[in-house]
Design a protein around this motif. Structure first.
Motif, PDB file in Angstrom:
ATOM      1  N   THR A 231      14.891  10.065  13.065  1.00 41.57           N
ATOM      2  CA  THR A 231      15.224   9.410  11.799  1.00 41.57           C
ATOM      3  C   THR A 231      16.652   9.765  11.385  1.00 41.57           C
ATOM      4  OG1 THR A 231      12.928   9.440  11.088  1.00 41.57           O
ATOM      5  CG2 THR A 231      14.553   9.195   9.341  1.00 41.57           C
ATOM      6  N   VAL A 232      17.449   8.744  11.105  1.00 45.13           N
ATOM      7  CA  VAL A 232      18.835   8.954  10.684  1.00 45.13           C
ATOM      8  C   VAL A 232      18.992   8.379   9.279  1.00 45.13           C
ATOM      9  CG1 VAL A 232      21.270   8.402  11.160  1.00 45.13           C
ATOM     10  CG2 VAL A 232      19.708   8.892  13.038  1.00 45.13           C
ATOM     11  N   LEU A 233      19.546   9.191   8.397  1.00 37.48           N
ATOM     12  CA  LEU A 233      19.764   8.744   7.025  1.00 37.48           C
ATOM     13  C   LEU A 233      21.245   8.508   6.795  1.00 37.48           C
ATOM     14  CD1 LEU A 233      17.524  11.404   5.265  1.00 37.48           C
ATOM     15  CD2 LEU A 233      16.903   9.060   5.778  1.00 37.48           C
ATOM     16  N   LYS A 234      21.549   7.456   6.058  1.00 34.88           N
ATOM     17  CA  LYS A 234      22.940   7.180   5.693  1.00 34.88           C
ATOM     18  C   LYS A 234      23.068   7.425   4.199  1.00 34.88           C
ATOM     19  CE  LYS A 234      23.471   3.006   7.427  1.00 34.88           C
ATOM     20  NZ  LYS A 234      24.153   1.731   7.758  1.00 34.88           N
ATOM     21  N   ILE A 235      24.011   8.245   3.835  1.00 33.76           N
ATOM     22  CA  ILE A 235      24.201   8.585   2.430  1.00 33.76           C
ATOM     23  C   ILE A 235      25.418   7.874   1.875  1.00 33.76           C
ATOM     24  CG2 ILE A 235      24.594  10.512   0.818  1.00 33.76           C
ATOM     25  CD1 ILE A 235      23.085  12.266   2.947  1.00 33.76           C
TER      26      ILE A 235
ATOM     27  N   LEU B  39       0.822  -1.213   0.000  1.00 34.28           N
ATOM     28  CA  LEU B  39       0.000   0.000   0.000  1.00 34.28           C
ATOM     29  C   LEU B  39       0.849   1.253   0.000  1.00 34.28           C
ATOM     30  CD1 LEU B  39      -3.006  -0.393   2.445  1.00 34.28           C
ATOM     31  CD2 LEU B  39      -3.090   0.156   0.029  1.00 34.28           C
ATOM     32  N   GLU B  40       1.875   1.249   0.846  1.00 31.69           N
ATOM     33  CA  GLU B  40       2.760   2.401   0.963  1.00 31.69           C
ATOM     34  C   GLU B  40       3.493   2.673  -0.342  1.00 31.69           C
ATOM     35  OE1 GLU B  40       3.948   3.247   5.177  1.00 31.69           O
ATOM     36  OE2 GLU B  40       2.163   3.921   4.117  1.00 31.69           O
TER      37      GLU B  40
ATOM     38  N   PHE C  27      12.312  16.446  -0.014  1.00 31.50           N
ATOM     39  CA  PHE C  27      11.596  15.193  -0.249  1.00 31.50           C
ATOM     40  C   PHE C  27      10.119  15.489  -0.496  1.00 31.50           C
ATOM     41  CE2 PHE C  27      15.253  13.863   2.270  1.00 31.50           C
ATOM     42  CZ  PHE C  27      15.687  12.762   1.554  1.00 31.50           C
ATOM     43  N   PRO C  28       9.526  14.830  -1.469  1.00 31.74           N
ATOM     44  CA  PRO C  28       8.089  15.011  -1.684  1.00 31.74           C
ATOM     45  C   PRO C  28       7.294  14.540  -0.467  1.00 31.74           C
ATOM     46  CG  PRO C  28       9.106  13.822  -3.511  1.00 31.74           C
ATOM     47  CD  PRO C  28      10.108  13.880  -2.419  1.00 31.74           C
ATOM     48  N   LYS C  29       6.091  15.094  -0.302  1.00 28.18           N
ATOM     49  CA  LYS C  29       5.272  14.810   0.872  1.00 28.18           C
ATOM     50  C   LYS C  29       5.040  13.306   1.097  1.00 28.18           C
ATOM     51  CE  LYS C  29       0.897  15.806   3.097  1.00 28.18           C
ATOM     52  NZ  LYS C  29       0.587  14.399   3.343  1.00 28.18           N
ATOM     53  N   GLU C  30       4.691  12.586   0.021  1.00 31.04           N
ATOM     54  CA  GLU C  30       4.390  11.154   0.202  1.00 31.04           C
ATOM     55  C   GLU C  30       5.627  10.360   0.618  1.00 31.04           C
ATOM     56  OE1 GLU C  30       3.931  12.907  -2.563  1.00 31.04           O
ATOM     57  OE2 GLU C  30       4.376  11.764  -4.391  1.00 31.04           O
ATOM     58  N   VAL C  31       6.809  10.800   0.184  1.00 31.13           N
ATOM     59  CA  VAL C  31       8.058  10.137   0.598  1.00 31.13           C
ATOM     60  C   VAL C  31       8.289  10.420   2.085  1.00 31.13           C
ATOM     61  CG1 VAL C  31      10.576  10.044   0.248  1.00 31.13           C
ATOM     62  CG2 VAL C  31       9.059  10.230  -1.735  1.00 31.13           C
ATOM     63  N   THR C  32       8.055  11.674   2.480  1.00 31.75           N
ATOM     64  CA  THR C  32       8.191  12.089   3.872  1.00 31.75           C
ATOM     65  C   THR C  32       7.279  11.252   4.769  1.00 31.75           C
ATOM     66  OG1 THR C  32       8.601  14.319   3.072  1.00 31.75           O
ATOM     67  CG2 THR C  32       8.050  14.112   5.397  1.00 31.75           C
ATOM     68  N   ASP C  33       6.050  11.033   4.317  1.00 34.60           N
ATOM     69  CA  ASP C  33       5.077  10.261   5.103  1.00 34.60           C
ATOM     70  C   ASP C  33       5.460   8.792   5.209  1.00 34.60           C
ATOM     71  OD1 ASP C  33       3.619  12.562   5.355  1.00 34.60           O
ATOM     72  OD2 ASP C  33       2.171  12.048   3.787  1.00 34.60           O
ATOM     73  N   VAL C  34       5.743   8.168   4.078  1.00 34.60           N
ATOM     74  CA  VAL C  34       6.040   6.731   4.064  1.00 34.60           C
ATOM     75  C   VAL C  34       7.310   6.408   4.861  1.00 34.60           C
ATOM     76  CG1 VAL C  34       6.675   4.782   2.575  1.00 34.60           C
ATOM     77  CG2 VAL C  34       4.757   6.252   1.933  1.00 34.60           C
ATOM     78  N   PHE C  35       8.340   7.263   4.729  1.00 34.06           N
ATOM     79  CA  PHE C  35       9.607   6.992   5.416  1.00 34.06           C
ATOM     80  C   PHE C  35       9.735   7.685   6.775  1.00 34.06           C
ATOM     81  CE2 PHE C  35      10.433   5.866   1.039  1.00 34.06           C
ATOM     82  CZ  PHE C  35      11.110   4.654   1.194  1.00 34.06           C
TER      83      PHE C  35
END
Ligand SMILES: [Zn+2]
Length: 111
Positions: A93-97, A54-55, A78-86
């Motif tokens: 929240t920690v992101l690794k690049i 669904l996500e 980040f687009p809104k839906e990406v922000t919501d899903v992730f």
């Protein structure tokens, strides 16, 4: 603990449930159904799979973005839906690049 889908039994009838599909919002989801009482269930595994399906349905395959200058750094929105899903609004929240020069790609993973 690993879930054994085949041996999952109906609570009422005590007979093994069979694989079935449930249609929700135009998408097919795997579920289990009792052949006798027709009761349908989602195991935890199947529910998680359904949520992921669904996500991902909300997300586009690709977004075109331009880097944005923020002070002396460069950022990306980040687009809104990406922000919501992730769950990017969560301050924990920690992101690794992972930049890869050979692949000409910057990958973002969750810690
Ligand atoms: Zn049953």
């Amino acid at each position: 603990m690993e879930e054994n889908k085949i041996s999952k039994k109906c609570i009422d009838c005590k007979i093994p449930m069979k694989k079935t599909f449930v249609v929700y919002k135009g998408l097919n989801f795997e579920a289990l159904q009792c052949p006798k009482c027709k009761e349908k269930i989602f195991t935890e595994n199947l529910a998680l799979k359904a949520i992921a399906k669904l996500e991902s349905e909300k997300l586009k395959e690709e977004y075109i973005k331009r880097p944005i200058k923020i002070g002396h750094s460069w950022g990306l929105t980040f687009p809104k839906e990406v922000t919501d899903v992730f769950n990017l609004r969560n301050p924990k929240t920690v992101l690794k690049i992972h930049p890869s020069v050979e692949k000409y790609k910057i990958e973002i993973n969750f810690k």
